[in-house]
Design an enzyme around this catalytic site. Sequence first.
Site, PDB file in Angstrom:
ATOM      1  N   GLU A 164     -35.262  22.029  15.216  1.00  0.00           N
ATOM      2  CA  GLU A 164     -35.102  22.677  13.913  1.00  0.00           C
ATOM      3  C   GLU A 164     -34.548  24.100  13.961  1.00  0.00           C
ATOM      4  O   GLU A 164     -35.246  25.086  13.676  1.00  0.00           O
ATOM      5  CB  GLU A 164     -36.429  22.655  13.147  1.00  0.00           C
ATOM      6  CG  GLU A 164     -36.959  21.249  12.936  1.00  0.00           C
ATOM      7  CD  GLU A 164     -38.155  21.184  12.000  1.00  0.00           C
ATOM      8  OE1 GLU A 164     -38.709  22.233  11.660  1.00  0.00           O
ATOM      9  OE2 GLU A 164     -38.520  20.076  11.595  1.00  0.00           O
ATOM     10  N   GLU A 382     -39.266  13.292  13.565  1.00  0.00           N
ATOM     11  CA  GLU A 382     -40.502  13.681  12.883  1.00  0.00           C
ATOM     12  C   GLU A 382     -40.449  13.178  11.450  1.00  0.00           C
ATOM     13  O   GLU A 382     -39.443  13.348  10.766  1.00  0.00           O
ATOM     14  CB  GLU A 382     -40.685  15.206  12.825  1.00  0.00           C
ATOM     15  CG  GLU A 382     -41.092  15.851  14.106  1.00  0.00           C
ATOM     16  CD  GLU A 382     -41.221  17.374  13.986  1.00  0.00           C
ATOM     17  OE1 GLU A 382     -41.552  17.876  12.891  1.00  0.00           O
ATOM     18  OE2 GLU A 382     -40.970  18.047  14.995  1.00  0.00           O
TER      19      GLU A 382
HETATM   20  C1  BGC Z   1     -42.020  21.070  12.638  1.00  0.00           C
HETATM   21  C2  BGC Z   1     -43.455  20.799  13.033  1.00  0.00           C
HETATM   22  C3  BGC Z   1     -44.361  21.024  11.845  1.00  0.00           C
HETATM   23  C4  BGC Z   1     -43.941  20.066  10.753  1.00  0.00           C
HETATM   24  C5  BGC Z   1     -44.777  20.122   9.489  1.00  0.00           C
HETATM   25  C6  BGC Z   1     -41.652  20.527  11.297  1.00  0.00           C
HETATM   26  O1  BGC Z   1     -40.835  21.444  10.639  1.00  0.00           O
HETATM   27  O2  BGC Z   1     -41.152  20.639  13.640  1.00  0.00           O
HETATM   28  O3  BGC Z   1     -43.787  21.619  14.104  1.00  0.00           O
HETATM   29  O4  BGC Z   1     -45.701  20.885  12.154  1.00  0.00           O
HETATM   30  O5  BGC Z   1     -42.626  20.334  10.371  1.00  0.00           O
HETATM   31  O6  BGC Z   1     -44.617  21.341   8.839  1.00  0.00           O
END
Ligand code: BGC
Length: 479
Positions: A164, A382
């Site tokens: 990110e 993610e």
């Molecule tokens: C990040 C994580 C974070 C998740 C939830 C992502 O932007 O990579 O580290 O916990 O979002 O906010």
Amino acid sequence: MIREFPQDFTWGVATAAFQIEGAATEGGRAPSIWDTFCRQPGAIAGGDTGEVACDHYHRFADDVALVGELGFPAYRFSTSWARVCPDGRGPNAEGIAFYERLLDELENTGIEPWLTLYHWDMPQVLQDNGGWTRRETAEAFADYSEVLYTRFGGRVRNWMTINEPWCIAMLGYASGEHAPGHTNPREAAAAVHNVLLAHGLASERMRKIAAANGWDLNLGIVLNFAEPKPADPADPGCQEAARRIDGATARIFLDPLFRGRYPEDVLEDMAGAGLGSNAQPGDFALISAPLDFLGINFYGGCAVAPPESGEWGIIDDDEAALIAGRPRRSPWVGSERVQVISRGKPRTAMDWEVEADDLRALLVRLHEEYTGPAGIPLVVCENGAAYEDVPDPAGYVDDSASRGLYYRQHLAAVHQAIGQGVDVSGYFAWSLLDNFEWAFGYAKRFGIVRVDYETQQRTPKWSASFLGAVARSNSLSDF
Ligand code: BGC
């Protein structure tokens, strides 16, 4: 209806070093920018720190066993730069040994490692020298990548350079919400370029080492997306707002990576912050070297509208609002005054709107405009949600109606995108464990496994069994 996923689809769960490891002063680990940031009054909800976190540094073997028991064939984690190279560049044998033990455990359990080199925990010593505003930091990152890749390239196939870039540059240097907590749009614009350069330099090093050793390298970078839509699709002002936010969050990274340049309109929007002014000849050739996959992180989309005042930005530095005693400003450099408009959708505990079709649309768009023409797959690195979990006396959380539903809807969206011809080759849920949620500390829980921070007991939630079953069967049944 049973939705089958493609054969060889990768199913996994994700974590990041600073959010779970703890052991902040053990094994020769140096302070990172997040250790420093946690000590700033008002920076983190509840004054929480990463000193203990989920104590994963000591409990990694149990955590890996849990990943296996739940049924996930892959595990995405990050290495701590401050543990591996405490001075930013040179190896620390004890730090490397920790990841060696972790990899041994994954191998013994038959779980495929997906390794992220940077998930935000830069050694403080590099920040003292300017952090991501300095080109030298990109060079140090390449040294760090070489240390780890030389050691583990023969046993780890899947590598991600940076997690990110938008959060790193914009939340770290423009909005002040993340470490190092700066609120300077010019620094943020410089950081954008240096983070991309770090990716390019590290990729070049790793490719060379892989070729020299005959190692199979699957290399990517992971971007996050806000998926901004015009609040009123027919309104030119709303269309302009969506174009600006898409430019400032997504195309600002996608275009350099896939087309070797910043988009003209984004250069114009961010001219006041000097976007691109620190680029040097040769940078874009490095940055746009072919990827093996594009990692995407998606949590929720949004709708945007033009500013009430008619001025898009840039807000002067001295206009940064004081929030909880600290300066904060909009992370949308050059378009600070764009408004986010509620779409009336359900919201997670982060107050993020839930609309799974935003994920389908994003995947289709990325495939059509970037990854499809480049002939590479997308990997969802993610996806997940925080909710106000209510554990029963035994610590079990039935999150079927909250997080469970979120996962079902988003997996269906991924499946639908695949049906529309998008090449998606994997999905990682965020996150394995409840963990340190950055500025929100431990107050927000994204885990599919509950962590009792008093006892460090792990209790899988309903969503863990659900996702494990999806992974095992490679399919999603109707709901
Ligand atoms: C990040 C994580 C974070 C998740 C939830 C992502 O932007 O990579 O580290 O916990 O979002 O906010």
